[in-house]
Design a protein around this motif. Structure first.
Motif, PDB file in Angstrom:
ATOM      1  N   CYS A   6      19.947  -2.540 -38.092  1.00 34.08           N
ATOM      2  CA  CYS A   6      19.414  -3.854 -38.482  1.00 34.08           C
ATOM      3  C   CYS A   6      17.897  -3.787 -38.406  1.00 34.08           C
ATOM      4  O   CYS A   6      17.344  -3.612 -37.328  1.00 34.08           O
ATOM      5  CB  CYS A   6      19.942  -4.959 -37.571  1.00 34.08           C
ATOM      6  N   ARG A   8      15.847  -6.164 -38.928  1.00 32.19           N
ATOM      7  CA  ARG A   8      15.283  -7.358 -38.296  1.00 32.19           C
ATOM      8  C   ARG A   8      15.283  -7.212 -36.780  1.00 32.19           C
ATOM      9  O   ARG A   8      14.339  -7.583 -36.106  1.00 32.19           O
ATOM     10  CB  ARG A   8      16.070  -8.600 -38.701  1.00 32.19           C
ATOM     11  N   CYS A   9      16.391  -6.694 -36.229  1.00 28.77           N
ATOM     12  CA  CYS A   9      16.510  -6.550 -34.775  1.00 28.77           C
ATOM     13  C   CYS A   9      15.995  -5.200 -34.281  1.00 28.77           C
ATOM     14  O   CYS A   9      15.894  -4.993 -33.078  1.00 28.77           O
ATOM     15  CB  CYS A   9      17.967  -6.711 -34.342  1.00 28.77           C
ATOM     16  N   LEU A  13      23.406  -2.326 -34.909  1.00 25.67           N
ATOM     17  CA  LEU A  13      24.219  -3.461 -34.477  1.00 25.67           C
ATOM     18  C   LEU A  13      25.460  -3.573 -35.342  1.00 25.67           C
ATOM     19  O   LEU A  13      25.451  -3.131 -36.495  1.00 25.67           O
ATOM     20  CB  LEU A  13      23.393  -4.753 -34.588  1.00 25.67           C
ATOM     21  N   ALA A  65      20.751 -14.484 -35.127  1.00 24.98           N
ATOM     22  CA  ALA A  65      20.841 -13.056 -35.443  1.00 24.98           C
ATOM     23  C   ALA A  65      22.221 -12.728 -36.008  1.00 24.98           C
ATOM     24  O   ALA A  65      22.347 -11.933 -36.942  1.00 24.98           O
ATOM     25  CB  ALA A  65      20.561 -12.215 -34.205  1.00 24.98           C
ATOM     26  N   HIS A  68      22.621 -12.928 -39.793  1.00 21.66           N
ATOM     27  CA  HIS A  68      22.174 -11.893 -40.739  1.00 21.66           C
ATOM     28  C   HIS A  68      22.885 -10.558 -40.496  1.00 21.66           C
ATOM     29  O   HIS A  68      22.550  -9.566 -41.122  1.00 21.66           O
ATOM     30  CB  HIS A  68      20.633 -11.766 -40.751  1.00 21.66           C
ATOM     31  N   HIS A  69      23.875 -10.557 -39.612  1.00 19.94           N
ATOM     32  CA  HIS A  69      24.649  -9.331 -39.402  1.00 19.94           C
ATOM     33  C   HIS A  69      25.872  -9.345 -40.307  1.00 19.94           C
ATOM     34  O   HIS A  69      27.004  -9.465 -39.868  1.00 19.94           O
ATOM     35  CB  HIS A  69      25.015  -9.163 -37.921  1.00 19.94           C
TER      36      HIS A  69
HETATM   37 ZN   LIG Z   1      19.865  -8.225 -36.638  1.00 18.01          ZN
END
Ligand SMILES: [Zn+2]
Ligand SMILES: [Zn+2]
Length: 100
Positions: A6, A8-9, A13, A65, A68-69
Protein backbone atom coordinates in the motif's frame (compact mmCIF):
# COMPACT_ATOMS: atom_id res chain seq x y z
CA UNK A 1 -8.06 -11.00 0.35
CA UNK A 2 -4.56 -10.50 -1.02
CA UNK A 3 -1.50 -8.86 0.54
CA UNK A 4 -0.21 -5.97 -1.57
CA UNK A 5 2.10 -3.01 -1.06
CA UNK A 6 0.00 0.00 0.00
CA UNK A 7 1.71 3.19 -1.19
CA UNK A 8 -0.51 5.29 1.08
CA UNK A 9 0.41 3.36 4.24
CA UNK A 10 3.97 2.56 3.05
CA UNK A 11 3.73 -1.09 3.99
CA UNK A 12 2.41 -4.45 2.82
CA UNK A 13 -1.21 -4.78 3.87
CA UNK A 14 -4.11 -7.12 3.18
CA UNK A 15 -6.34 -5.80 0.39
CA UNK A 16 -9.99 -6.76 0.08
CA UNK A 17 -11.64 -8.27 -2.96
CA UNK A 18 -14.95 -6.87 -4.22
CA UNK A 19 -17.19 -9.11 -2.07
CA UNK A 20 -15.20 -8.32 1.08
CA UNK A 21 -15.02 -4.63 0.23
CA UNK A 22 -18.78 -4.43 -0.31
CA UNK A 23 -19.28 -5.54 3.27
CA UNK A 24 -16.91 -3.00 4.85
CA UNK A 25 -18.28 -0.25 2.57
CA UNK A 26 -21.74 -0.99 3.94
CA UNK A 27 -20.45 -0.82 7.52
CA UNK A 28 -18.57 2.39 6.73
CA UNK A 29 -21.67 4.14 5.39
CA UNK A 30 -23.50 2.93 8.50
CA UNK A 31 -20.86 4.65 10.63
CA UNK A 32 -22.13 8.05 9.50
CA UNK A 33 -25.64 7.33 10.68
CA UNK A 34 -24.95 6.98 14.40
CA UNK A 35 -26.44 9.67 16.62
CA UNK A 36 -23.90 12.36 17.53
CA UNK A 37 -22.85 12.10 21.17
CA UNK A 38 -24.16 8.58 21.45
CA UNK A 39 -20.80 6.99 20.72
CA UNK A 40 -17.17 7.98 20.73
CA UNK A 41 -15.75 9.66 17.62
CA UNK A 42 -14.65 6.40 16.05
CA UNK A 43 -17.41 4.35 17.67
CA UNK A 44 -19.65 4.36 14.63
CA UNK A 45 -16.82 3.08 12.48
CA UNK A 46 -15.55 0.40 14.85
CA UNK A 47 -17.41 -2.33 12.87
CA UNK A 48 -15.29 -1.40 9.81
CA UNK A 49 -12.05 -2.06 11.67
CA UNK A 50 -13.47 -5.23 13.22
CA UNK A 51 -14.72 -6.61 9.90
CA UNK A 52 -11.31 -5.94 8.34
CA UNK A 53 -9.68 -7.73 11.27
CA UNK A 54 -12.02 -10.70 10.87
CA UNK A 55 -11.37 -10.98 7.12
CA UNK A 56 -7.63 -10.34 7.13
CA UNK A 57 -6.33 -11.00 10.65
CA UNK A 58 -4.84 -7.50 10.68
CA UNK A 59 -5.74 -5.75 13.95
CA UNK A 60 -6.47 -2.05 14.42
CA UNK A 61 -6.47 -0.70 10.88
CA UNK A 62 -8.03 2.78 10.83
CA UNK A 63 -11.42 2.78 9.10
CA UNK A 64 -10.28 5.40 6.57
CA UNK A 65 -7.30 3.22 5.69
CA UNK A 66 -9.56 0.16 5.33
CA UNK A 67 -11.50 2.05 2.67
CA UNK A 68 -8.51 2.20 0.33
CA UNK A 69 -7.44 -1.41 0.93
CA UNK A 70 -9.35 -2.61 -2.09
CA UNK A 71 -7.63 -4.78 -4.68
CA UNK A 72 -9.46 -3.18 -7.61
CA UNK A 73 -8.14 0.30 -6.70
CA UNK A 74 -4.60 -0.83 -7.51
CA UNK A 75 -3.00 -1.67 -10.81
CA UNK A 76 -1.05 -4.80 -11.81
CA UNK A 77 2.41 -5.36 -10.30
CA UNK A 78 5.27 -3.33 -11.78
CA UNK A 79 7.40 -5.51 -14.04
CA UNK A 80 10.56 -3.91 -12.62
CA UNK A 81 10.06 -3.68 -8.85
CA UNK A 82 6.94 -5.82 -8.31
CA UNK A 83 4.98 -3.19 -6.40
CA UNK A 84 1.42 -2.66 -7.58
CA UNK A 85 0.84 0.39 -9.77
CA UNK A 86 -1.10 3.07 -7.92
CA UNK A 87 -4.15 2.84 -10.15
CA UNK A 88 -5.27 0.39 -12.85
CA UNK A 89 -4.70 3.22 -15.39
CA UNK A 90 -1.20 4.21 -14.22
CA UNK A 91 1.40 4.46 -17.00
CA UNK A 92 4.41 4.83 -14.71
CA UNK A 93 5.43 3.04 -11.55
CA UNK A 94 5.53 5.63 -8.76
CA UNK A 95 7.86 3.45 -6.71
CA UNK A 96 10.72 2.96 -9.20
CA UNK A 97 9.78 5.28 -12.08
CA UNK A 98 9.77 2.69 -14.85
CA UNK A 99 7.16 2.93 -17.60
CA UNK A 100 4.60 0.24 -17.92
ZN1 LIG B 1 -3.24 1.67 3.07
ZN1 LIG C 1 8.29 -0.26 -10.11
Amino acid sequence: MKVLWCWRCQQDLPMLDEAEFAEVARLYSGGFRTTPGQQSINGGFAPVTLAYERMTGYVGCHHNAVMHHRISMYGPPCTTCGKPLRTPQARHCAACGSTR
